[in-house]
Design a protein around this motif. Structure first.
Motif, PDB file in Angstrom:
ATOM      1  N   ILE A 193       0.853  -1.194   0.000  1.00 36.28           N
ATOM      2  CA  ILE A 193       0.000   0.000   0.000  1.00 36.28           C
ATOM      3  C   ILE A 193       0.885   1.239   0.000  1.00 36.28           C
ATOM      4  O   ILE A 193       1.703   1.433   0.911  1.00 36.28           O
ATOM      5  N   GLU A 248      -5.567   3.588   6.283  1.00 36.59           N
ATOM      6  CA  GLU A 248      -5.395   2.348   5.514  1.00 36.59           C
ATOM      7  C   GLU A 248      -5.527   1.117   6.403  1.00 36.59           C
ATOM      8  O   GLU A 248      -6.067   0.094   5.990  1.00 36.59           O
ATOM      9  N   ARG A 277      -9.115   0.465   7.010  1.00 35.65           N
ATOM     10  CA  ARG A 277      -9.704  -0.123   5.806  1.00 35.65           C
ATOM     11  C   ARG A 277      -9.412  -1.625   5.725  1.00 35.65           C
ATOM     12  O   ARG A 277     -10.268  -2.423   5.359  1.00 35.65           O
TER      13      ARG A 277
END
Ligand code: MG
Length: 142
Positions: free
Chosen positions: A85, A102, A105
């Motif tokens: 990522i 992130e 998520r």
């Protein structure tokens, strides 16, 4: 999942730090040379010995423009990873906010963070505040 930062944890970015010194940090030059970084051998060994049941998530503040350079660098050293990522175009949030978002998520997607490795104390703090044990790796920069 086990979360790893890249710069200062897997990659020795010390030779690029001079681009960030002075009144006008050159972030482009800093990131564009990321593929020249030496590997941090201990971290590579660590990746290798982590049980295969745990997905390895590389969560880096690097911009997505250096995704290809990053993937080829990971390949050169045959590093194990499952998810990479990077920061999206136009995302100028503080690294800790980007990484918190992130991580949330990934949790929503069903991944359970069990451990993280970071060289930026602000990110270590963020992970720990979110209930994720985080090992601080000393790089001397971040
Ligand atoms: Mg770092």
């Amino acid at each position: 999942m086990v979360i790893f930062d890249i710069d200062g944890v897997l990659a020795d970015a010390s030779a690029r730090q001079h681009f960030l010194k002075g009144v006008r940090p050159d972030w482009n030059a800093f990131f564009e040379r990321c593929h020249e970084d030496p590997l941090i051998e201990e971290a590579a060994r660590l990746l290798h010995v982590i049980d295969g049941r745990y997905p390895i998530v590389l969560l880096t503040g690097r911009p997505i423009s250096v995704m290809d350079l990053t993937i080829s660098w990971l390949g050169r050293y045959q590093l194990r990873w499952d998810l990479l990522i990077l920061r999206d175009y136009g995302d100028y949030a503080a690294a800790r906010d980007f990484k918190a978002r992130e991580t949330a998520r990934l949790r929503e997607a069903g991944l359970v963070p069990v451990l993280a490795f970071e060289d930026d104390a602000r990110n270590v703090e963020m992970f720990q505040a979110n209930g994720i044990p985080c090992v601080y790796v000393h790089s001397g920069y971040y």
